[in-house]
Motif scaffolding. Sequence first.
Motif, PDB file in Angstrom:
ATOM      1  N   ILE A   1       0.839  -1.200   0.000  1.00  0.00           N
ATOM      2  CA  ILE A   1       0.000   0.000   0.000  1.00  0.00           C
ATOM      3  C   ILE A   1       0.876   1.254   0.000  1.00  0.00           C
ATOM      4  O   ILE A   1       0.600   2.229  -0.714  1.00  0.00           O
ATOM      5  CB  ILE A   1      -0.941  -0.009   1.226  1.00  0.00           C
TER       6      ILE A   1
ATOM      7  N   LYS B   1       2.306   1.726  -3.473  1.00  0.00           N
ATOM      8  CA  LYS B   1       1.304   2.252  -4.407  1.00  0.00           C
ATOM      9  C   LYS B   1       0.991   3.722  -4.105  1.00  0.00           C
ATOM     10  O   LYS B   1       0.861   4.526  -5.025  1.00  0.00           O
ATOM     11  CB  LYS B   1       0.023   1.419  -4.301  1.00  0.00           C
ATOM     12  N   GLU B   2       0.883   4.047  -2.815  1.00  0.00           N
ATOM     13  CA  GLU B   2       0.506   5.407  -2.435  1.00  0.00           C
ATOM     14  C   GLU B   2       1.554   6.433  -2.839  1.00  0.00           C
ATOM     15  O   GLU B   2       1.222   7.534  -3.296  1.00  0.00           O
ATOM     16  CB  GLU B   2       0.265   5.481  -0.922  1.00  0.00           C
TER      17      GLU B   2
ATOM     18  N   THR C   1       1.854   9.743   7.009  1.00  0.00           N
ATOM     19  CA  THR C   1       1.496   8.359   6.687  1.00  0.00           C
ATOM     20  C   THR C   1       1.963   7.408   7.779  1.00  0.00           C
ATOM     21  O   THR C   1       1.249   6.459   8.133  1.00  0.00           O
ATOM     22  CB  THR C   1       2.099   7.946   5.328  1.00  0.00           C
TER      23      THR C   1
ATOM     24  N   GLU D   1      -5.558  12.397   6.719  1.00  0.00           N
ATOM     25  CA  GLU D   1      -5.424  12.396   5.254  1.00  0.00           C
ATOM     26  C   GLU D   1      -5.599  13.805   4.687  1.00  0.00           C
ATOM     27  O   GLU D   1      -5.007  14.145   3.657  1.00  0.00           O
ATOM     28  CB  GLU D   1      -6.457  11.436   4.648  1.00  0.00           C
TER      29      GLU D   1
ATOM     30  N   VAL E   1      -9.786   9.025  -4.818  1.00  0.00           N
ATOM     31  CA  VAL E   1      -9.851   7.560  -4.819  1.00  0.00           C
ATOM     32  C   VAL E   1      -9.222   6.995  -3.546  1.00  0.00           C
ATOM     33  O   VAL E   1      -9.778   6.082  -2.912  1.00  0.00           O
ATOM     34  CB  VAL E   1      -9.146   6.981  -6.064  1.00  0.00           C
ATOM     35  N   ASN E   2      -8.079   7.542  -3.148  1.00  0.00           N
ATOM     36  CA  ASN E   2      -7.418   7.081  -1.923  1.00  0.00           C
ATOM     37  C   ASN E   2      -8.283   7.350  -0.693  1.00  0.00           C
ATOM     38  O   ASN E   2      -8.375   6.514   0.205  1.00  0.00           O
ATOM     39  CB  ASN E   2      -6.059   7.769  -1.751  1.00  0.00           C
TER      40      ASN E   2
ATOM     41  N   THR F   1     -11.106   4.906  -0.506  1.00  0.00           N
ATOM     42  CA  THR F   1     -10.595   3.617  -0.027  1.00  0.00           C
ATOM     43  C   THR F   1     -10.431   3.632   1.486  1.00  0.00           C
ATOM     44  O   THR F   1     -10.819   2.692   2.181  1.00  0.00           O
ATOM     45  CB  THR F   1      -9.241   3.292  -0.694  1.00  0.00           C
ATOM     46  N   LEU F   2      -9.865   4.732   2.001  1.00  0.00           N
ATOM     47  CA  LEU F   2      -9.694   4.864   3.453  1.00  0.00           C
ATOM     48  C   LEU F   2     -11.043   4.870   4.173  1.00  0.00           C
ATOM     49  O   LEU F   2     -11.161   4.331   5.278  1.00  0.00           O
ATOM     50  CB  LEU F   2      -8.927   6.147   3.787  1.00  0.00           C
TER      51      LEU F   2
ATOM     52  N   TRP G   1      -7.726  -3.807   2.133  1.00  0.00           N
ATOM     53  CA  TRP G   1      -7.307  -2.445   1.782  1.00  0.00           C
ATOM     54  C   TRP G   1      -6.505  -2.456   0.484  1.00  0.00           C
ATOM     55  O   TRP G   1      -6.763  -1.668  -0.441  1.00  0.00           O
ATOM     56  CB  TRP G   1      -6.483  -1.886   2.940  1.00  0.00           C
ATOM     57  N   LEU G   2      -5.543  -3.370   0.391  1.00  0.00           N
ATOM     58  CA  LEU G   2      -4.719  -3.460  -0.815  1.00  0.00           C
ATOM     59  C   LEU G   2      -5.554  -3.852  -2.028  1.00  0.00           C
ATOM     60  O   LEU G   2      -5.394  -3.289  -3.129  1.00  0.00           O
ATOM     61  CB  LEU G   2      -3.587  -4.457  -0.602  1.00  0.00           C
TER      62      LEU G   2
ATOM     63  N   MET H   1      -7.488  -0.973  -3.271  1.00  0.00           N
ATOM     64  CA  MET H   1      -6.595  -0.009  -3.904  1.00  0.00           C
ATOM     65  C   MET H   1      -6.199  -0.451  -5.310  1.00  0.00           C
ATOM     66  O   MET H   1      -6.104   0.363  -6.238  1.00  0.00           O
ATOM     67  CB  MET H   1      -5.348   0.196  -3.031  1.00  0.00           C
TER      68      MET H   1
END
Length: 276
Positions: free
Chosen positions: A28, A31-32, A167, A221, A230-231, A234-235, A269-270, A273
């Motif tokens: 994650i 990717k982030e 993060t 965040e 999008v993130n 997801t959160l 979560w992954l 994502m």
Amino acid sequence: MNLIKQLFNFYLNSSVHVALSVVSLSFITVKEFGVTTDYNVLSFIFFATITGYNFVKFFGIAKWHYRSLAKWLKIIQIFSLLCFLCMGYFMLQLEMRVLLYLSVFAAITFLYAMPIIPKRLYVDSNHNLRDISGLKVYIIGLVWAGVTVILPLINSNITSNADVILTTIQRFVFLIAIMLPFEIRDLTFDNFKLATIPQKIGVKQTKIMGLFLLMLFLFLEFFKNELVAVNFATLMVVTLVTAGFILFANKNNSMYYSAFWVESIPILWLLIMVFG
């Protein structure tokens, strides 16, 4: 059917599931921040998690009861040895600066299981960090946050900045939150002197604390340099799922409630994502 159950229990008891969760959190981060995926690092994290967790869980048992070990535990020992060898191989693929960073967390894991801390700090005769009053959950959160956020970034030469710090804090807060169902489940078994969160403030307040931590996790965040819709969505999903597990946690939950379902949240979560 019995064989499937035995294999599933081995999957959980040998720490493969928790290792997949840790790798998912690391992925994650990759990717982030949009860094290159280094499968040597991810493979190292996977095998190191299995080795570390099994060392912590079974060190005392293996040390004092080696001849009378159950068959399943001997199999896990052999499996852990193979994972240790794999960990060693992938460790040799890492750069020295990464290894120096890892040495800090390796030392914490070692102290977490080994009986070498002064006796006045213990709650019983085990003499390790794991048994210092009120410390357990925070040590695990610290190690997981450091390994799953900072390690992949150090490996990719990403220097510390505001987003990295935020993060890392987010990840630490999230990890404390998902460990609360474990703390509630273990109320019946934990030594009261461990001063776990539910022991100190009760189950109801622990759940309120968990919801507060999840709100903080989501709120942080907004302070990042760029808020990606999008993130954030997801959160939101991850926060709601985690909140549900915290609210329905109790000391009568089956072992699968926490050991499988709660531990699966980082994997979910992954997947969201990647495929969401």
